[in-house]
Design a protein around this motif. Structure first.
Motif, PDB file in Angstrom:
ATOM      1  N   GLY A 150       0.793  -1.107  -0.197  1.00  0.00           N
ATOM      2  CA  GLY A 150       0.083  -0.017   0.031  1.00  0.00           C
ATOM      3  C   GLY A 150       1.110   1.107   0.134  1.00  0.00           C
ATOM      4  N   GLY A 151       1.144   2.022   1.203  1.00  0.00           N
ATOM      5  CA  GLY A 151       1.710   2.898   1.142  1.00  0.00           C
ATOM      6  C   GLY A 151       1.044   4.290   1.311  1.00  0.00           C
ATOM      7  N   VAL A 154      -1.873   5.554  -1.719  1.00  0.00           N
ATOM      8  CA  VAL A 154      -2.912   4.933  -2.431  1.00  0.00           C
ATOM      9  C   VAL A 154      -4.094   5.759  -2.745  1.00  0.00           C
ATOM     10  CG1 VAL A 154      -4.438   2.812  -1.766  1.00  0.00           C
ATOM     11  CG2 VAL A 154      -2.049   2.639  -1.174  1.00  0.00           C
ATOM     12  N   SER A 349      -8.143  -1.991   8.027  1.00  0.00           N
ATOM     13  CA  SER A 349      -9.127  -1.277   7.193  1.00  0.00           C
ATOM     14  C   SER A 349     -10.749  -1.300   7.499  1.00  0.00           C
ATOM     15  CB  SER A 349      -8.915  -1.376   5.799  1.00  0.00           C
ATOM     16  OG  SER A 349      -9.533  -2.508   5.182  1.00  0.00           O
ATOM     17  N   LEU A 350     -11.376  -0.151   7.171  1.00  0.00           N
ATOM     18  CA  LEU A 350     -12.834  -0.467   7.444  1.00  0.00           C
ATOM     19  C   LEU A 350     -13.367   0.624   6.567  1.00  0.00           C
ATOM     20  CD1 LEU A 350     -12.152   0.627  11.037  1.00  0.00           C
ATOM     21  CD2 LEU A 350     -13.800  -1.383  10.747  1.00  0.00           C
ATOM     22  N   ILE A 352     -15.199   3.413   5.011  1.00  0.00           N
ATOM     23  CA  ILE A 352     -14.883   4.817   5.643  1.00  0.00           C
ATOM     24  C   ILE A 352     -16.113   5.594   6.756  1.00  0.00           C
ATOM     25  CG2 ILE A 352     -14.459   7.411   5.056  1.00  0.00           C
ATOM     26  CD1 ILE A 352     -12.729   6.167   2.605  1.00  0.00           C
ATOM     27  N   HIS A 380      -4.336   6.264   7.164  1.00  0.00           N
ATOM     28  CA  HIS A 380      -4.568   6.800   6.103  1.00  0.00           C
ATOM     29  C   HIS A 380      -6.059   6.802   5.807  1.00  0.00           C
ATOM     30  CE1 HIS A 380      -0.066   5.807   5.155  1.00  0.00           C
ATOM     31  NE2 HIS A 380      -0.524   4.405   5.440  1.00  0.00           N
ATOM     32  N   ASP A 383      -8.209   6.178   2.637  1.00  0.00           N
ATOM     33  CA  ASP A 383      -8.321   4.537   2.086  1.00  0.00           C
ATOM     34  C   ASP A 383      -9.056   3.758   3.000  1.00  0.00           C
ATOM     35  OD1 ASP A 383      -6.078   5.661   0.362  1.00  0.00           O
ATOM     36  OD2 ASP A 383      -4.639   4.775   1.772  1.00  0.00           O
ATOM     37  N   ASN A 385      -7.761   2.838   6.001  1.00  0.00           N
ATOM     38  CA  ASN A 385      -6.787   2.134   6.561  1.00  0.00           C
ATOM     39  C   ASN A 385      -6.159   2.825   7.938  1.00  0.00           C
ATOM     40  OD1 ASN A 385      -3.267   1.334   5.485  1.00  0.00           O
ATOM     41  ND2 ASN A 385      -4.307   0.620   7.219  1.00  0.00           N
ATOM     42  N   ALA A 425      -4.799  -4.654   6.218  1.00  0.00           N
ATOM     43  CA  ALA A 425      -5.239  -3.725   5.045  1.00  0.00           C
ATOM     44  C   ALA A 425      -4.119  -3.600   4.193  1.00  0.00           C
ATOM     45  CB  ALA A 425      -5.278  -2.302   5.642  1.00  0.00           C
ATOM     46  N   GLU A 426      -2.926  -3.859   4.651  1.00  0.00           N
ATOM     47  CA  GLU A 426      -1.706  -3.546   3.687  1.00  0.00           C
ATOM     48  C   GLU A 426      -0.440  -4.759   3.893  1.00  0.00           C
ATOM     49  OE1 GLU A 426      -0.390   0.502   3.558  1.00  0.00           O
ATOM     50  OE2 GLU A 426       0.072   0.672   5.494  1.00  0.00           O
TER      51      GLU A 426
END
Lengths: 468, 468
Positions: A150-151, A154, A349-350, A352, A380, A383, A385, A425-426
């Motif tokens: 990811g990073g 994204v 991650s969820l 949003i 993030h 995303d 995240n 997530a990533e």
């Protein structure tokens, strides 16, 4: 096995079959130094043909293969287990930029290229390769692809999967699949590319890739924004997307404790606001226009946000130095939390729309179970995240707190699952999250994944024991 | 079989198991009316649970299933063969918008929803769902996903695959896989979503999806541009990407003959230029700013293009009517060519850097083999997607020319393959291009595809005979 190793030596040259413990050591320990595996040998092929030769030897002799790029993974996916029966196959010698096609906006690379090498090659051709990670000077693109890294970029550019048009892969049979297509549209059968991406080396070995290049943005604008709650942050994100769409390239959430820890442990970075609020957003716009246009766009956004009462306070960076200071505050959170002491990390991650409720609900559940535990919540937001890291109560016994890791993971991951989120997530699954995966994936999905694994790697020699 | 059909009736109700020839007819003939299949029955389940029930019955009784959405496919992928042993499963009754999550910018829909229904639902929620096709009033999202449909907005928004975050699928075992995740980041195992997308119903039946929504652009700018050659068009594309990046939402190539045919057969559309050139580009920008800003961006681009001698002439639309006229010229090409007579169509894609050479080389090869054949060359240059259609020489015997279809396909597809392109950019394989696929895919890729097909559909009941 001696026969097998001799055949390996014959295939790629003696110097590239490592058996001395000192030579093997860096390939056997994981990046965070939590685990060390054992292997039969570390092999370092020079090119795709040699990779295929070695895989055929492994298939014949039933020797498991652990493919490895920069060995910077965070889930114990690129080191072997304790059995000592596997070979580690380092792709580091496959390190050539094969081609830059400026008219097609693509770059074709060997899997062992460092991410940084690719970024620089793109830059020299006046393009941007937007994948950007903390480990970019050490990680390889093959690893990035195999874990769908990811990073920080994204939000606009997508994960590694979205940056890849084609792959070259050595299959478990030792065949070379040349899928190095530089096409934006291609509907000719099953999407093998996306199946191999994110498979963590369990379905084949990625040896090359065609990647997308982007024009370089001409200017950027940065704002640091104070808010009362996550609901405001989500509304601000919505507004920013509507007003700026593709020009919105950064939207990071930071909670109060995260920023406090940074100021405490990194006093060299300037404070932005006199008074604390519960949350902050670091927002970045990038445009293909001059700085003044970018600034106007940002000012208009912030003004509207004030009018809609979505923000408490906001500062727009007036210089590159100020923008760098904003990003330094964000990027120092992990280091500040480490200086504060041990903690329990989650890479989740969820949707949003669920983040505000998730954080409130999970904070409450954790504080009930572990009173005074301190949540360092950031990530993030654009995303979905979140890095939801849990520190022990101030002054508490750190090692004692860490003994509750499993219980704390269970609370956080149960809530993540309940709110429709992902427990990775990533970073991927590797061996570290294998058991968590089985808790949250449906039996139907596990069955499908197992069927695919068995179909493409019937003898289970490709990074066995990872993911499944 | 009577027993099987009785079980189907018991499962979903008598009214939804069609066996009268008149009732079945629309489900058995393809969109372009080139082929008509036979079936045991047309079944119309009401929901995902009924789809699963029917698939389990089919699995038990070894009855093949042809899943069908709007039946608008162009490659004979959604109708049964002549055997009469399969059931056609129409998903049209699964037609509910399940949820719009504005804060997450997602919409969750049944697979049988018309594309237009989804576009309208998004619009009413002040969002854009950018997938747009000629058949949008008849095609369903399940079909769009199963064929990874392209359309006119791919340049900026991507194919259907890029617009989808999660799927609900009934597997060949009749299990329901709930992968309806609304997440931008999720690295927990194999990418089943992208494997099912584009699989044309051969690996499972898509019953629902979570799709991405986008903010609506506020203004658009349109230019019609005259050029001497494709090399200029590719350089103009590069310039437009550098200056406008994500604001570039349309870049269509049109050759001289294409435009001439439109003017000849649709004289109601206004001519743009007094003198003909060999190629034209229809270029569109979309911004989240007002019309004046968009126009300035467009003017700056055109000015630079003149300075760099990339264009011969250019007209910027000064009104919505003028912009519509430009698009009408582009969108009438297929109809104009049909009015001119029969022709041989190709839906191909190429690396953008290879398009100029490909067209020159293929034109030459075709004219050598079939002197005076007329190439109607147009398409989404921004995606590398070309509609390379071959009309017979002026005044020639049309049916006689069409007898050379296989030879002409061979010339065009051989050249496509030679230049690294795809023989199906957006329409898929179905049964129409199955044999072409075997000519151009490597045996390794076919082997991998067959292994996956066998793993996920061991009894070959999911749309058998399609793709592979």
């Amino acid at each position: 096995m001696q026969n097998f190793l001799n055949l390996c030596r014959a295939a790629i040259g003696e110097d590239y079959v490592l058996h001395e413990p000192e030579a093997q050591a860096p390939y056997l320990q994981d990046w965070r130094q939590r685990a060390t595996g054992k292997c039969l040998a570390v092999v370092k092929p020079a090119n795709t043909a040699q990779v295929a030769l070695l895989v055929r030897l492994c298939a014949e002799h039933q020797v498991p293969i652990v493919p490895q790029g920069g060995n910077t993974g965070l889930v114990l996916g690129s080191i072997p287990d304790q059995s000592g029966t596997a070979i580690v196959m380092s792709l580091q010698r496959l390190n050539k930029i094969r081609e830059i096609d400026t008219a097609n906006s693509t770059i074709t690379v060997d899997a062992g290229c460092l991410l940084e090498t690719i970024q620089n090659a793109a830059d020299q051709a006046d393009f941007l390769f937007p994948l950007s990670l903390a480990s970019e000077g050490s990680c390889t693109i093959g690893g990035n692809l195999s874990t769908n890294a990811g990073g920080t970029a994204v939000l606009h550019y997508g994960n590694t999967r979205e940056l890849c048009l084609g792959l070259e892969v050595v299959t478990a049979d030792g065949d070379i699949w040349n899928g190095l297509r530089g096409l934006r549209k291609d509907n000719t059968g099953y999407d093998l590319r996306d199946l191999l991406i994110g498979a963590e080396g369990t379905l084949g070995i990625i040896t090359g890739a065609v990647l997308k290049l982007y024009p370089k943005p001409k200017s950027q604008g940065t704002a640091f924004i104070a808010l009362d709650n996550i609901t405001q942050a989500v509304a601000l994100l919505h507004l920013a997307k509507q007003q700026c769409h593709a020009n919105l390239t950064g939207f990071e959430l930071i909670n109060q404790l995260s920023l406090e820890l940074v100021h405490q442990h990194f006093p060299q970075y300037q404070k932005i606001f006199q008074y604390a609020t519960r949350f902050y957003v670091l927002l970045e716009l990038s445009t293909y226009d001059n700085e003044q246009v970018t600034k106007q766009l940002l000012e208009h956004l912030i003004t509207t946000a004030f009018e809609q009462e979505l923000v408490v306070d906001a500062v727009i960076a007036n210089s590159i130095a100020q923008a760098k200071n904003c990003w330094a505050l964000r990027e120092s959170i992990s280091a500040a939390q480490a200086k504060e002491g041990k903690n329990i990390k989650h890479d989740i991650s969820l949707p949003i729309s669920k983040i505000a409720d998730f954080v409130q609900d999970t904070d409450t559940a954790l504080r009930l179970a572990f009173p005074s535990s301190r949540m360092v919540t950031f990530g993030h937001l654009g995303d979905g995240n979140l890095h939801y890291n849990v520190s022990p109560p101030f002054g508490a016994d750190q090692d004692g707190f860490l003994q509750h890791q499993t219980e704390i993971n269970r609370i956080v991951h149960d809530k993540t699952h309940q709110y429709g989120g992902s427990i990775s997530a990533e970073h991927g699954i590797g061996t570290l999250k294998k058991h968590e995966l089985l808790l949250y994936k449906s039996p139907v999905e596990i069955k499908l994944m197992r069927a695919i694994k068995h179909a493409l790697d019937p003898h289970n020699i490709m990074n066995p024991g990872k993911i499944l």
